[in-house]
Write a protein that holds these residues in place. Structure first.
Motif, PDB file in Angstrom:
ATOM      1  N   PRO A  54       0.810  -1.240   0.000  1.00 43.43           N
ATOM      2  CA  PRO A  54       0.000   0.000   0.000  1.00 43.43           C
ATOM      3  C   PRO A  54       0.837   1.282   0.000  1.00 43.43           C
ATOM      4  O   PRO A  54       0.366   2.317  -0.460  1.00 43.43           O
ATOM      5  CB  PRO A  54      -0.816  -0.103   1.295  1.00 43.43           C
ATOM      6  N   LEU A  59      -3.294   5.997  -2.621  1.00 43.44           N
ATOM      7  CA  LEU A  59      -3.965   6.223  -1.336  1.00 43.44           C
ATOM      8  C   LEU A  59      -2.995   6.053  -0.164  1.00 43.44           C
ATOM      9  O   LEU A  59      -2.964   6.877   0.762  1.00 43.44           O
ATOM     10  CB  LEU A  59      -5.156   5.254  -1.175  1.00 43.44           C
ATOM     11  N   GLY A  60      -2.184   5.019  -0.220  1.00 37.05           N
ATOM     12  CA  GLY A  60      -1.215   4.767   0.850  1.00 37.05           C
ATOM     13  C   GLY A  60      -0.225   5.896   0.983  1.00 37.05           C
ATOM     14  O   GLY A  60       0.102   6.332   2.101  1.00 37.05           O
ATOM     15  N   PHE A 109      -5.828   0.676  -5.604  1.00 36.22           N
ATOM     16  CA  PHE A 109      -5.800  -0.075  -4.354  1.00 36.22           C
ATOM     17  C   PHE A 109      -6.334   0.804  -3.220  1.00 36.22           C
ATOM     18  O   PHE A 109      -5.989   1.970  -3.164  1.00 36.22           O
ATOM     19  CB  PHE A 109      -4.360  -0.509  -4.056  1.00 36.22           C
ATOM     20  N   PRO A 110      -7.165   0.333  -2.308  1.00 34.88           N
ATOM     21  CA  PRO A 110      -7.610  -1.042  -2.080  1.00 34.88           C
ATOM     22  C   PRO A 110      -8.931  -1.395  -2.755  1.00 34.88           C
ATOM     23  O   PRO A 110      -9.480  -2.453  -2.497  1.00 34.88           O
ATOM     24  CB  PRO A 110      -7.783  -1.065  -0.558  1.00 34.88           C
ATOM     25  N   TRP A 113      -7.590  -4.435  -7.496  1.00 38.31           N
ATOM     26  CA  TRP A 113      -6.217  -4.957  -7.617  1.00 38.31           C
ATOM     27  C   TRP A 113      -5.761  -4.927  -9.071  1.00 38.31           C
ATOM     28  O   TRP A 113      -4.717  -5.460  -9.408  1.00 38.31           O
ATOM     29  CB  TRP A 113      -6.147  -6.389  -7.083  1.00 38.31           C
TER      30      TRP A 113
ATOM     31  N   LEU B  19      -3.149   3.344   7.965  1.00 40.06           N
ATOM     32  CA  LEU B  19      -2.064   2.709   7.216  1.00 40.06           C
ATOM     33  C   LEU B  19      -1.900   1.243   7.612  1.00 40.06           C
ATOM     34  O   LEU B  19      -1.697   0.376   6.761  1.00 40.06           O
ATOM     35  CB  LEU B  19      -0.753   3.472   7.437  1.00 40.06           C
ATOM     36  N   LEU B  22      -4.620  -0.762   5.979  1.00 35.20           N
ATOM     37  CA  LEU B  22      -4.328  -0.984   4.555  1.00 35.20           C
ATOM     38  C   LEU B  22      -3.268  -2.074   4.377  1.00 35.20           C
ATOM     39  O   LEU B  22      -3.398  -2.954   3.528  1.00 35.20           O
ATOM     40  CB  LEU B  22      -3.806   0.310   3.916  1.00 35.20           C
ATOM     41  N   CYS B  23      -2.223  -1.996   5.193  1.00 34.54           N
ATOM     42  CA  CYS B  23      -1.120  -2.972   5.083  1.00 34.54           C
ATOM     43  C   CYS B  23      -1.597  -4.377   5.450  1.00 34.54           C
ATOM     44  O   CYS B  23      -1.229  -5.347   4.794  1.00 34.54           O
ATOM     45  CB  CYS B  23       0.055  -2.542   5.963  1.00 34.54           C
ATOM     46  N   PHE B  25      -4.695  -5.522   5.229  1.00 37.35           N
ATOM     47  CA  PHE B  25      -5.581  -5.969   4.146  1.00 37.35           C
ATOM     48  C   PHE B  25      -4.751  -6.478   2.963  1.00 37.35           C
ATOM     49  O   PHE B  25      -5.025  -7.542   2.400  1.00 37.35           O
ATOM     50  CB  PHE B  25      -6.485  -4.810   3.712  1.00 37.35           C
ATOM     51  N   SER B  26      -3.726  -5.704   2.616  1.00 37.41           N
ATOM     52  CA  SER B  26      -2.872  -6.073   1.487  1.00 37.41           C
ATOM     53  C   SER B  26      -2.164  -7.401   1.749  1.00 37.41           C
ATOM     54  O   SER B  26      -2.071  -8.259   0.871  1.00 37.41           O
ATOM     55  CB  SER B  26      -1.851  -4.965   1.250  1.00 37.41           C
ATOM     56  N   MET B  33      -4.023 -14.113  -3.194  1.00 37.39           N
ATOM     57  CA  MET B  33      -4.097 -13.993  -4.655  1.00 37.39           C
ATOM     58  C   MET B  33      -2.786 -14.373  -5.339  1.00 37.39           C
ATOM     59  O   MET B  33      -2.754 -14.623  -6.537  1.00 37.39           O
ATOM     60  CB  MET B  33      -4.425 -12.537  -5.022  1.00 37.39           C
TER      61      MET B  33
END
Lengths: 153, 154
Positions: A54, A59-60, A109-110, A113, B19, B22-23, B25-26, B33
């Motif tokens: 991210p 966005l990150g 993202f998010p 993808w 943050l 987000l991290c 989730f990623s 995936m």
């Protein structure tokens, strides 16, 4: 990613003649920030790549720049944020010109993808131009110093 | 208002939390995936005859005649095909047809010849930026923020 010298050079060429940003140092820091926040860890530790992903997305990087700006004095905080964010956006934009077998930049993202890139140059092609950037920056810096010296006299 | 010192530590905490979210989730979604050589080798029937792309951390283990062996995160596989200038130790990106017998047929290959140079030049640039930053700013514990260094002009 193009190498960081290329990122720095492009940000220098943009900022130097026009003096766009008051906090030029932070604009240059922003230009390398997405890679510093991710690759520094993910290259030696592959397992961290997804967790840090991210920080290399719009966005990150927006959130990260905002977070970092809170570690600067209140009166210039907005300009600090703008300088960092502009440098980082320039970084993400330049990365899009690279070519990979699978496009790698998830701009939405998010929410998605789906990855995108213009895919014009292999990253290694850009690296071979680093000596040229260094020479051009050297000459530009020398000329602008000489000009500044002349103006003072 | 957004950038003011009012509730500064709450704003910092909220941004940090966003943050981290987000991290996390990623990491969770991305890992699920992610398809690598291990995925293909652990379900060979699923990928038989399909064109696959291996991009990250792929290195050449050995080259012999009309074939070469590649390795990705500890998993090795033989690739049928040749590429000019390919040598053991090279980092590559590869597109190939996967066969359930546990080998690949080369379709497209890119050797990342200057990757190490890229990393070294990037480290130099990062150090330069760090020097640039710390020659201009210093961290002050009073206020817990970076402040501009005052230059001595005497």
């Amino acid at each position: 990613m193009p190498d960081l010298i290329t990122h720095l050079s492009v940000s220098y060429f943009l900022n130097k003649p026009f003096r766009i940003f008051k906090y030029s140092t932070l604009f240059y820091c922003g230009a390398v920030l997405p890679d510093l926040a991710t690759r520094v860890v993910s290259i030696p530790f592959h397992a961290a790549a997804f967790a840090l992903h991210p920080l290399h997305t719009p966005l990150g990087i927006l959130l990260l720049c905002m977070l970092l700006s809170f570690f600067f004095a209140e009166e210039g905080r907005k300009e600090v944020f703008i300088s960092l964010l502009s440098g980082s956006c320039l970084h993400l934009f330049l990365d899009l010109f690279q070519k990979h077998m699978q496009p790698g930049y998830t701009l939405l993202f998010p929410f998605s993808w789906k990855a995108f890139e213009f895919g014009l140059l292999w990253p290694e092609t850009i690296v071979s131009m680093v000596p040229l950037w260094i020479v051009i920056i050297g000459v530009t810096a020398f000329l602008s110093r000489r000009e500044a010296k002349g103006n003072r006299q | 208002m957004l950038f003011s010192d009012n509730h500064r530590y709450i704003k910092i905490s909220l941004l940090l939390a966003a943050l981290l979210l987000l991290c996390s989730f990623s990491q969770l979604k991305g890992r699920r995936m992610y398809v690598n050589l291990e995925t293909h080798l652990s379900g060979p029937e699923l990928f038989d005859g399909i064109s696959i792309t291996l991009e990250d951390y792929v290195t050449v283990s050995s080259v012999s005649g009309d074939r070469f062996e590649i390795e990705q995160e500890g998993n090795k596989v033989m690739v049928m095909g040749t590429a000019e200038g390919l040598a053991p130790g090279d980092e590559i990106e590869i597109r190939a047809i996967f066969h359930r017998q546990g080998y690949l047929t080369l379709q497209q290959l890119h050797i990342k010849k200057l990757r190490r140079v890229k990393i070294i030049t990037s480290i130099a640039a990062a150090l330069f930026v760090a020097w640039l930053f710390f020659s201009r700013y210093r961290f002050s514990l009073d206020g817990f923020q970076f402040v501009e260094r005052t230059r001595c002009r005497t």
